[in-house]
Design a protein around this motif. Structure first.
Motif, PDB file in Angstrom:
ATOM      1  N   MET A  77       0.864  -1.190   0.000  1.00 38.54           N
ATOM      2  CA  MET A  77       0.000   0.000   0.000  1.00 38.54           C
ATOM      3  C   MET A  77       0.896   1.235   0.000  1.00 38.54           C
ATOM      4  O   MET A  77       1.038   1.943   0.978  1.00 38.54           O
ATOM      5  N   ALA A  78       1.538   1.464  -1.131  1.00 38.82           N
ATOM      6  CA  ALA A  78       2.485   2.573  -1.320  1.00 38.82           C
ATOM      7  C   ALA A  78       2.870   2.563  -2.785  1.00 38.82           C
ATOM      8  O   ALA A  78       2.719   1.533  -3.460  1.00 38.82           O
ATOM      9  N   VAL A  79       3.362   3.697  -3.259  1.00 37.40           N
ATOM     10  CA  VAL A  79       3.879   3.683  -4.630  1.00 37.40           C
ATOM     11  C   VAL A  79       5.293   3.098  -4.625  1.00 37.40           C
ATOM     12  O   VAL A  79       5.665   2.335  -5.510  1.00 37.40           O
ATOM     13  N   GLY A  80       6.088   3.436  -3.596  1.00 41.20           N
ATOM     14  CA  GLY A  80       7.447   2.897  -3.483  1.00 41.20           C
ATOM     15  C   GLY A  80       7.390   1.465  -2.993  1.00 41.20           C
ATOM     16  O   GLY A  80       6.442   1.075  -2.310  1.00 41.20           O
ATOM     17  N   TYR A  81       8.413   0.690  -3.320  1.00 43.42           N
ATOM     18  CA  TYR A  81       8.406  -0.725  -2.893  1.00 43.42           C
ATOM     19  C   TYR A  81       9.814  -1.173  -2.502  1.00 43.42           C
ATOM     20  O   TYR A  81      10.169  -2.338  -2.637  1.00 43.42           O
ATOM     21  N   VAL A 102      -2.881   7.208  -7.370  1.00 47.04           N
ATOM     22  CA  VAL A 102      -3.897   7.660  -6.409  1.00 47.04           C
ATOM     23  C   VAL A 102      -3.319   8.586  -5.326  1.00 47.04           C
ATOM     24  O   VAL A 102      -4.080   9.237  -4.619  1.00 47.04           O
ATOM     25  N   LEU A 103      -1.991   8.635  -5.216  1.00 43.82           N
ATOM     26  CA  LEU A 103      -1.384   9.507  -4.204  1.00 43.82           C
ATOM     27  C   LEU A 103      -0.547  10.624  -4.811  1.00 43.82           C
ATOM     28  O   LEU A 103       0.082  11.405  -4.109  1.00 43.82           O
ATOM     29  N   THR A 104      -0.570  10.717  -6.139  1.00 44.56           N
ATOM     30  CA  THR A 104       0.285  11.699  -6.814  1.00 44.56           C
ATOM     31  C   THR A 104      -0.043  13.123  -6.368  1.00 44.56           C
ATOM     32  O   THR A 104       0.851  13.902  -5.992  1.00 44.56           O
ATOM     33  N   ALA A 239      10.576  11.981  -1.075  1.00 42.47           N
ATOM     34  CA  ALA A 239      10.717  10.689  -1.773  1.00 42.47           C
ATOM     35  C   ALA A 239      11.037   9.593  -0.758  1.00 42.47           C
ATOM     36  O   ALA A 239      10.120   8.980  -0.184  1.00 42.47           O
ATOM     37  N   ARG A 240      12.308   9.343  -0.522  1.00 41.80           N
ATOM     38  CA  ARG A 240      12.741   8.376   0.477  1.00 41.80           C
ATOM     39  C   ARG A 240      13.961   8.948   1.179  1.00 41.80           C
ATOM     40  O   ARG A 240      14.859   9.502   0.525  1.00 41.80           O
ATOM     41  N   GLY A 241      14.020   8.752   2.498  1.00 39.28           N
ATOM     42  CA  GLY A 241      15.104   9.327   3.288  1.00 39.28           C
ATOM     43  C   GLY A 241      16.500   8.990   2.786  1.00 39.28           C
ATOM     44  O   GLY A 241      17.345   9.879   2.620  1.00 39.28           O
ATOM     45  N   PRO A 286       6.379  14.161   9.476  1.00 42.50           N
ATOM     46  CA  PRO A 286       6.545  12.719   9.715  1.00 42.50           C
ATOM     47  C   PRO A 286       5.991  11.806   8.613  1.00 42.50           C
ATOM     48  O   PRO A 286       5.007  11.114   8.826  1.00 42.50           O
ATOM     49  N   HIS A 287       6.630  11.802   7.455  1.00 45.64           N
ATOM     50  CA  HIS A 287       6.263  10.936   6.316  1.00 45.64           C
ATOM     51  C   HIS A 287       4.753  10.973   6.047  1.00 45.64           C
ATOM     52  O   HIS A 287       4.071   9.947   6.175  1.00 45.64           O
ATOM     53  N   ILE A 288       4.280  12.146   5.665  1.00 46.94           N
ATOM     54  CA  ILE A 288       2.835  12.331   5.454  1.00 46.94           C
ATOM     55  C   ILE A 288       2.511  12.701   4.007  1.00 46.94           C
ATOM     56  O   ILE A 288       1.458  13.258   3.726  1.00 46.94           O
ATOM     57  N   ARG A 298      -8.010   5.636  -1.140  1.00 45.38           N
ATOM     58  CA  ARG A 298      -7.821   5.091  -2.496  1.00 45.38           C
ATOM     59  C   ARG A 298      -6.652   4.093  -2.533  1.00 45.38           C
ATOM     60  O   ARG A 298      -6.695   3.095  -3.244  1.00 45.38           O
ATOM     61  N   MET A 299      -5.624   4.363  -1.738  1.00 47.69           N
ATOM     62  CA  MET A 299      -4.489   3.429  -1.690  1.00 47.69           C
ATOM     63  C   MET A 299      -4.915   2.077  -1.110  1.00 47.69           C
ATOM     64  O   MET A 299      -4.546   1.016  -1.617  1.00 47.69           O
ATOM     65  N   ALA A 300      -5.723   2.134  -0.035  1.00 49.58           N
ATOM     66  CA  ALA A 300      -6.178   0.887   0.605  1.00 49.58           C
ATOM     67  C   ALA A 300      -7.057   0.096  -0.363  1.00 49.58           C
ATOM     68  O   ALA A 300      -6.934  -1.126  -0.498  1.00 49.58           O
TER      69      ALA A 300
HETATM   70  C1  GLV Z   1       4.826   6.315   0.521  1.00 50.44           C
HETATM   71  O1  GLV Z   1       5.826   6.758   0.948  1.00 50.44           O
HETATM   72  C2  GLV Z   1       4.665   5.665  -0.730  1.00 50.44           C
HETATM   73  O2  GLV Z   1       5.654   5.205  -1.334  1.00 50.44           O
HETATM   74  O3  GLV Z   1       3.529   5.540  -1.178  1.00 50.44           O
END
Ligand code: GLV
Length: 333
Positions: A77-81, A102-104, A239-241, A286-288, A298-300
């Protein structure tokens, strides 16, 4: 006769819509405790489970997959994997799916919220007000950076990077971007210019990161790259830390090598590098990035649909390793 439904494990509490969709088809177990699930506990939960719905903090590595003999799909449930060893999953014929699109907008909006906040010292000003330190209007007090007409540099011009560029229209910014593959469409549509990383870092007033985390992008922004940026420039990371060497960033901020930074993601979440919290020219969230009611629901829903479709023999809405699907089709025909 009561036929046993396939078992699905949801590794964290997610918006109910996703759970309800799954419950219509499967026997669903949801891990609802608010403390990290250990690898051992995850493996235990995965016995007899065909589908795992994972989140950003669910680390699904080879060790876990090798101990989950029934697993057919990992639906993130994220765009990143980057929390999943996709190569290993592919070798084992396990599908990996994600939730792009859905999170763009939500993530692009947060990027702009951070850009504006750090440039105009919004959070610093809030702290001043709460501490009762505002002494009255002063022509030289709390001056921030101008935005209109300045240069925005986007590193990673995928869906989110492009949406951030689109939103800059109101500020009539000059747009530069770095991308693995050529994107003449973005040059034509947005008047953006594709350049190399060094040019982008040297010329941009705002540098915003939108690359996935891969071995190639880990510490993409380190001491050398920060030294190329203007002393008046800001770095934004939604993006990612680990794309940023956070210790090098703290040093660059302390030394005034760049003007400020706004970070929604951290190298070792939920911790952050000591020093960041003492810097006034840093905005921290905090990663929001995708944390709106609409985007998360929509992600769920999409993560659940990916499982339902895949287990029904259909193509998921978004699959990271489609070769698994092809192998499966081959087997079926
Ligand atoms: C969140 O960080 C995502 O990758 O959707």
């Amino acid at each position: 006769m009561d036929v046993q439904k396939p078992r699905v494990f949801v590794a964290w509490q997610i918006p109910e819509i996703g759970i309800e969709l799954l419950q219509a088809h499967y026997e669903v177990t949801v891990y609802r405790e608010k403390k990290p699930l250990s690898r051992e506990a995850l493996v235990k939960q995965l016995q007899g489970v065909v589908a795992l719905l994972s989140i950003f903090s669910t680390r699904v590595d080879a060790w876990v997959m090798d101990r989950a003999p029934d697993l057919k799909i990992i639906s993130n449930m994220a765009v990143g994997y980057d929390n999943i060893d996709v190569d290993h999953a592919t070798r084992k014929g396990i599908a990996v799916t994600n939730t792009p699109d859905v999170l763009t907008d939500a993530t692009a909006d947060l990027t702009w919220a951070l850009l504006l906040a750090v440039a105009r010292r919004v959070v610093e000003g809030d702290r001043v007000m709460r501490a009762g330190q505002f002494k009255g209007w002063d022509p030289l007090y709390m001056l921030g950076a101008d935005i209109k007409g300045r240069t925005l540099g986007i590193i990673g011009a995928g869906r989110i990077g492009a949406a951030v560029m689109e939103r800059s229209k109101g500020w009539q910014m000059k747009l530069l971007f770095v991308n693995r593959s050529p994107r003449p469409d973005l040059e034509a549509r947005l008047g953006a210019q594709q350049v190399d990383l060094e040019t982008l870092l040297r010329q941009s007033d705002f540098v915003s990161l939108h690359v996935p985390l891969t071995p190639q992008t880990r510490h993409l922004i380190g001491a050398k790259e920060l030294s190329l940026m203007k002393p008046t420039a800001y770095l934004i990371n939604t993006a990612r830390g680990p794309v940023v060497d956070e210790r090098a960033l703290v040093r660059a901020l302390q030394n005034g090598q760049i003007a400020g930074a706004a970070l929604d993601v951290f190298e070792d979440e939920p911790r952050m590098t000591p020093g960041l919290e003492t810097l006034d020219n840093v905005v921290l969230t905090p990663h929001i990035g995708s944390a709106t009611v609409g985007a998360r629901s929509r992600m769920a829903e999409m993560a659940a649909q990916n499982i339902i479709r895949y287990l029904n023999g259909q193509k998921p809405l978004s699959i990271v390793n489609p070769e698994v699907m092809e192998q499966r089709t081959d087997q079926q025909t």
